[in-house]
Every structure is written in structure tokens, then in C-alpha cells.
Design a protein around this motif. Structure first.
Motif, PDB file in Angstrom:
ATOM      1  N   HIS A  68       1.171  36.035  14.524  1.00 37.84           N
ATOM      2  CA  HIS A  68       0.900  34.813  13.775  1.00 37.84           C
ATOM      3  C   HIS A  68      -0.165  34.033  14.505  1.00 37.84           C
ATOM      4  O   HIS A  68      -0.295  34.128  15.730  1.00 37.84           O
ATOM      5  CB  HIS A  68       2.175  33.974  13.641  1.00 37.84           C
ATOM      6  N   PRO A  69      -0.923  33.220  13.750  1.00 40.79           N
ATOM      7  CA  PRO A  69      -1.972  32.445  14.420  1.00 40.79           C
ATOM      8  C   PRO A  69      -1.393  31.399  15.346  1.00 40.79           C
ATOM      9  O   PRO A  69      -0.240  30.981  15.203  1.00 40.79           O
ATOM     10  CB  PRO A  69      -2.726  31.798  13.252  1.00 40.79           C
ATOM     11  N   SER A 119      -2.032  31.365  23.712  1.00 41.02           N
ATOM     12  CA  SER A 119      -3.438  31.232  23.314  1.00 41.02           C
ATOM     13  C   SER A 119      -3.749  32.298  22.264  1.00 41.02           C
ATOM     14  O   SER A 119      -3.021  33.293  22.157  1.00 41.02           O
ATOM     15  CB  SER A 119      -4.356  31.378  24.529  1.00 41.02           C
ATOM     16  N   PRO A 120      -4.813  32.088  21.465  1.00 41.81           N
ATOM     17  CA  PRO A 120      -5.126  33.087  20.449  1.00 41.81           C
ATOM     18  C   PRO A 120      -5.491  34.431  21.090  1.00 41.81           C
ATOM     19  O   PRO A 120      -6.072  34.486  22.170  1.00 41.81           O
ATOM     20  CB  PRO A 120      -6.336  32.490  19.720  1.00 41.81           C
ATOM     21  N   ASP A 121      -5.127  35.512  20.407  1.00 34.78           N
ATOM     22  CA  ASP A 121      -5.487  36.856  20.865  1.00 34.78           C
ATOM     23  C   ASP A 121      -7.008  37.003  20.730  1.00 34.78           C
ATOM     24  O   ASP A 121      -7.537  36.850  19.630  1.00 34.78           O
ATOM     25  CB  ASP A 121      -4.767  37.878  19.978  1.00 34.78           C
ATOM     26  N   PRO A 122      -7.722  37.266  21.833  1.00 32.23           N
ATOM     27  CA  PRO A 122      -9.182  37.360  21.742  1.00 32.23           C
ATOM     28  C   PRO A 122      -9.667  38.483  20.827  1.00 32.23           C
ATOM     29  O   PRO A 122     -10.776  38.435  20.317  1.00 32.23           O
ATOM     30  CB  PRO A 122      -9.641  37.598  23.190  1.00 32.23           C
ATOM     31  N   THR A 123      -8.796  39.501  20.588  1.00 33.42           N
ATOM     32  CA  THR A 123      -9.215  40.614  19.743  1.00 33.42           C
ATOM     33  C   THR A 123      -8.849  40.390  18.274  1.00 33.42           C
ATOM     34  O   THR A 123      -9.319  41.106  17.399  1.00 33.42           O
ATOM     35  CB  THR A 123      -8.572  41.934  20.209  1.00 33.42           C
ATOM     36  N   ASP A 124      -7.969  39.385  18.029  1.00 31.83           N
ATOM     37  CA  ASP A 124      -7.537  39.154  16.643  1.00 31.83           C
ATOM     38  C   ASP A 124      -7.107  37.699  16.503  1.00 31.83           C
ATOM     39  O   ASP A 124      -6.053  37.309  16.998  1.00 31.83           O
ATOM     40  CB  ASP A 124      -6.375  40.100  16.303  1.00 31.83           C
ATOM     41  N   GLU A 170      -5.834  36.120  14.226  1.00 36.03           N
ATOM     42  CA  GLU A 170      -4.603  35.860  13.479  1.00 36.03           C
ATOM     43  C   GLU A 170      -3.372  36.106  14.343  1.00 36.03           C
ATOM     44  O   GLU A 170      -2.239  36.021  13.854  1.00 36.03           O
ATOM     45  CB  GLU A 170      -4.541  36.768  12.228  1.00 36.03           C
ATOM     46  N   LYS A 171      -3.593  36.436  15.622  1.00 36.48           N
ATOM     47  CA  LYS A 171      -2.461  36.709  16.513  1.00 36.48           C
ATOM     48  C   LYS A 171      -2.515  35.777  17.726  1.00 36.48           C
ATOM     49  O   LYS A 171      -3.563  35.194  18.037  1.00 36.48           O
ATOM     50  CB  LYS A 171      -2.490  38.160  16.986  1.00 36.48           C
ATOM     51  N   THR A 172      -1.367  35.660  18.397  1.00 39.78           N
ATOM     52  CA  THR A 172      -1.250  34.775  19.571  1.00 39.78           C
ATOM     53  C   THR A 172      -0.685  35.557  20.736  1.00 39.78           C
ATOM     54  O   THR A 172       0.244  36.338  20.581  1.00 39.78           O
ATOM     55  CB  THR A 172      -0.307  33.596  19.242  1.00 39.78           C
ATOM     56  N   ILE A 173      -1.268  35.317  21.929  1.00 37.29           N
ATOM     57  CA  ILE A 173      -0.754  35.955  23.150  1.00 37.29           C
ATOM     58  C   ILE A 173       0.070  34.939  23.927  1.00 37.29           C
ATOM     59  O   ILE A 173      -0.337  33.786  24.079  1.00 37.29           O
ATOM     60  CB  ILE A 173      -1.912  36.410  24.067  1.00 37.29           C
ATOM     61  N   LEU A 174       1.235  35.392  24.422  1.00 32.92           N
ATOM     62  CA  LEU A 174       2.023  34.567  25.339  1.00 32.92           C
ATOM     63  C   LEU A 174       2.047  35.271  26.687  1.00 32.92           C
ATOM     64  O   LEU A 174       2.449  36.432  26.784  1.00 32.92           O
ATOM     65  CB  LEU A 174       3.472  34.411  24.832  1.00 32.92           C
ATOM     66  N   LYS A 205       9.809  30.482   9.565  1.00 33.85           N
ATOM     67  CA  LYS A 205      10.849  31.489   9.768  1.00 33.85           C
ATOM     68  C   LYS A 205      10.339  32.702  10.537  1.00 33.85           C
ATOM     69  O   LYS A 205      10.898  33.088  11.533  1.00 33.85           O
ATOM     70  CB  LYS A 205      11.374  31.902   8.389  1.00 33.85           C
ATOM     71  N   ARG A 206       9.262  33.297  10.095  1.00 37.65           N
ATOM     72  CA  ARG A 206       8.855  34.569  10.693  1.00 37.65           C
ATOM     73  C   ARG A 206       8.363  34.402  12.119  1.00 37.65           C
ATOM     74  O   ARG A 206       8.731  35.148  12.997  1.00 37.65           O
ATOM     75  CB  ARG A 206       7.799  35.241   9.839  1.00 37.65           C
ATOM     76  N   SER A 207       7.562  33.374  12.372  1.00 36.97           N
ATOM     77  CA  SER A 207       7.047  33.229  13.736  1.00 36.97           C
ATOM     78  C   SER A 207       8.157  32.821  14.674  1.00 36.97           C
ATOM     79  O   SER A 207       8.205  33.250  15.812  1.00 36.97           O
ATOM     80  CB  SER A 207       5.904  32.229  13.789  1.00 36.97           C
ATOM     81  N   THR A 208       9.104  31.985  14.167  1.00 39.54           N
ATOM     82  CA  THR A 208      10.208  31.565  15.011  1.00 39.54           C
ATOM     83  C   THR A 208      11.064  32.775  15.368  1.00 39.54           C
ATOM     84  O   THR A 208      11.458  32.948  16.502  1.00 39.54           O
ATOM     85  CB  THR A 208      11.080  30.522  14.285  1.00 39.54           C
ATOM     86  N   THR A 209      11.344  33.626  14.376  1.00 34.14           N
ATOM     87  CA  THR A 209      12.149  34.821  14.630  1.00 34.14           C
ATOM     88  C   THR A 209      11.483  35.702  15.666  1.00 34.14           C
ATOM     89  O   THR A 209      12.137  36.260  16.532  1.00 34.14           O
ATOM     90  CB  THR A 209      12.348  35.614  13.331  1.00 34.14           C
ATOM     91  N   GLU A 210      10.164  35.773  15.565  1.00 30.13           N
ATOM     92  CA  GLU A 210       9.461  36.623  16.508  1.00 30.13           C
ATOM     93  C   GLU A 210       9.566  36.065  17.921  1.00 30.13           C
ATOM     94  O   GLU A 210       9.718  36.801  18.887  1.00 30.13           O
ATOM     95  CB  GLU A 210       8.005  36.768  16.100  1.00 30.13           C
TER      96      GLU A 210
END
Lengths: 80, 233
Positions: free
Chosen positions: B12-13, B111-116, B118-122, B162-167
Motif C-alpha cells: 500500500h502507498p 518510507s515509500p518503496d523506491p522501486t514501486d 504504490e508500496k511502503t518499506i518498513l 482494513k487491508r493495510s492495517t491487516t498487513e
């Protein structure tokens, strides 16, 4: 979700709802520097929390202090 | 000191994930957290600074209670910064309770995934140090392992996030699995050391018992000498 002070739960929930809305609709979009929408409820919630911290003797100043590695570190029991 | 690090990617973004982070508790995968309170919050130069008090109840076993103290509500202090321009959210949580014995320091950066985009890195790092009590290494492993004994049921949440929280919740579950594995390895090492120590103690005890037997025998022999050699009372 509970609060450290039971009497603050309602204020907390009202504030959290207000903050979540401000965060999503304004802060992340760069539309607001300050959270003016929630400042009144935040003040009331804050004062409740600070009173609860005082009554439960929770000191937040301790967190800024380094304890391990100083003379205040817990010493191992003496082996005799 | 024990250090555990991990990296996780959410599908998720960054904006969605940061909103879900504020709604992380109550969390069915971490029922130990019983309360969160904002003690300070302000925007400085466009960055949101928040200080929160996190209340947890860990369910310490009796042996850990004996070493650390009663299983009361424990407090942690979290400082976070959200920079919407740079798209970073950093959180640092440290314990307030038991601070003369235990230091738990957890740092998380979203932070946002540098390769995508729409994704987030923790990126997460947890450091645990225990000092001044017996079994420090075992205690450190136990504390890292204890958060992995929470409920692992994944539940559908009825919210927009819902979806990002579940993740976020299921990421926690996977991370705890890694910690458990490392803790188990440490426990095995400790068992080996303990067994060795027990063997050494047994040898020493045996030697002492042999010595005592000899001394006792000598004493009995001298007692059964002819009456003439007994001291006059």
C-alpha cells in the motif's frame, strides 16, 4: 483502546477521531501546518492525561536520561 | 545485548500505511498493549512531532517477576516524526518501567518503496539490554521471545484502511516468528552451558562427599580407640 487515566477515555476517543481525519484530509495533503481543527479537544484531553500521569507518579523526564552504563544502573547482587 | 532487525514491504502507498499506523492499537496480534496516550503533539517546520505513552501488560512468568518485579502495567515512551514532503515516518519507542535493569529500544522507519511508489518499506530495529540481574542473556532472549506468544488470528477489520492495517498486523506476526527462532537457538545454547555447569558441580560435590566420608571415617576410628585414650571430662 484505553487511556492511562480511565477518566480520559472518552476525551481520547473524540480527539483520536478528530486527529485521524485531520491527518488524512489535511496534513498528508500539505493543506494544514497546524491542527487547529482539534486544538480545543486536544487541550482538554492533554490536561486530563497530565493529571492522570501525576496521580500515578509516572515521570516522563526519566526517559531522556541514560541509565544503563551510569552509576544508576542496577548493580548485580553481591556474591558472598 | 540482543539486536533484531527486519525489513518488510507493505502493498500500500505510504499515505495509507501511515494512517493505519495511528490506528494500530487495539491490535489482536499484540493484546499486550492496553493503552496509548498522546502527551505532546505539534507541527514544527511542516514535520508532525508526537510523543505518546504506551501502556502494556506483558504477562511475565513468575520467575521473571521475581527477577524484574511484579507483573504490573509497563510504560513505554514513543517519539515519532512524520514528514509529508519527504514521505518518511520514524518512530522510536523506549521503556520507562524497569529502566534501571532493562533497556528496550525499538526504531521503525516507514518510507515509500523506491522501486514501486504504490508500496511502503518498513525498516525495524529492536535492541534489548538487560543488566544487573541474574540470567541477563536468558532474560534478553525471553523478552524478545515473549512478544511472539500473542494471538495470531487474522481478523477482518471493518474500516477504510482494513487491508493495510491487516498487513501491518500480519507483518508483526511474521517478525515475531523470526524472533522466536533466534530465541530458541539461544535457549539451546544456554541449556548446553547449564548442563556443563551441572556436571562440574556434580564432580565438585562428589569430591566433597568423598572427603567428608574420609573425615567421618577417621573420626569414627578415633572414637572407637581403647577407653584409656578418651579425655577425662
Amino acid at each position: 483502546m484505553n487511556s492511562v487515566g480511565e477518566e480520559c477515555i472518552e476525551l481520547k476517543q473524540t480527539y483520536d477521531s478528530c486527529f485521524n481525519k485531520w491527518f488524512a484530509d489535511k496534513f498528508l495533503k500539505g493543506l494544514a501546518e497546524e491542527d487547529k481543527d482539534c486544538s480545543n479537544i486536544f487541550t482538554a484531553y492533554q490536561s486530563c492525561v497530565k493529571k492522570a500521569l501525576k496521580s500515578q507518579n509516572i515521570s516522563l523526564a526519566e526517559v531522556e536520561k541514560d541509565v544503563l552504563g551510569t552509576s544508576e544502573e542496577n548493580q548485580p547482587p553481591n556474591s558472598s | 545485548m540482543k539486536i533484531w532487525t527486519s525489513e518488510h514491504i507493505f502493498s500500500h502507498p505510504w499515505e495509507t500505511v501511515t494512517q493505519a499506523v495511528w490506528r494500530k492499537y487495539p491490535n489482536p496480534h499484540n493484546p499486550a498493549v492496553v493503552g496509548t496516550d498522546v502527551v505532546e503533539r505539534q507541527v514544527v517546520n511542516g514535520v508532525l512531532h508526537t510523543h505518546r505513552l504506551i501502556s502494556s501488560r506483558w504477562g511475565l512468568p513468575s520467575w521473571a517477576q521475581t527477577i524484574l518485579g511484579a507483573d504490573r502495567v509497563c510504560y513505554g515512551y514513543e517519539h515519532s516524526e512524520v514528514n509529508p514532503e519527504e514521505k518518511t515516518m520514524t518512530m522510536r519507542t523506549r521503556n520507562l518501567t524497569f529502566s534501571s535493569t532493562v533497556s528496550m529500544d525499538e526504531r521503525m522507519v516507514y518510507s515509500p518503496d523506491p522501486t514501486d511508489c504504490e508500496k511502503t518499506i518498513l525498516r525495524q530495529e529492536t535492541i534489548i539490554t538487560v543488566k544487573g540481574v541474574p540470567l541477563t542473556s536468558y532474560m534478553e532472549d525471553y523478552l524478545l521471545n515473549s512478544i511472539s506468544t500473542n494471538s495470531f488470528k487474522v481478523e477482518e477489520l471493518m474500516s477504510t484502511y482494513k487491508r493495510s492495517t491487516t498487513e501491518i498486523f500480519s507483518h508483526t506476526k511474521r517478525s515475531f516468528g523470526e524472533i522466536t527462532e533466534s530465541a530458541l537457538r539461544s535457549v539451546d545454547d544456554i541449556s548446553l552451558v547449564a548442563m556443563k555447569s551441572v556436571d562440574e558441580i556434580s564432580d565438585a560435590a562428589k569430591k566433597s562427599i568423598d572427603d567428608l566420608s574420609c573425615a567421618a571415617k577417621k573420626g569414627i576410628d578415633s572414637f572407637t580407640q581403647p577407653a584409656g585414650s578418651m579425655p577425662r571430662i
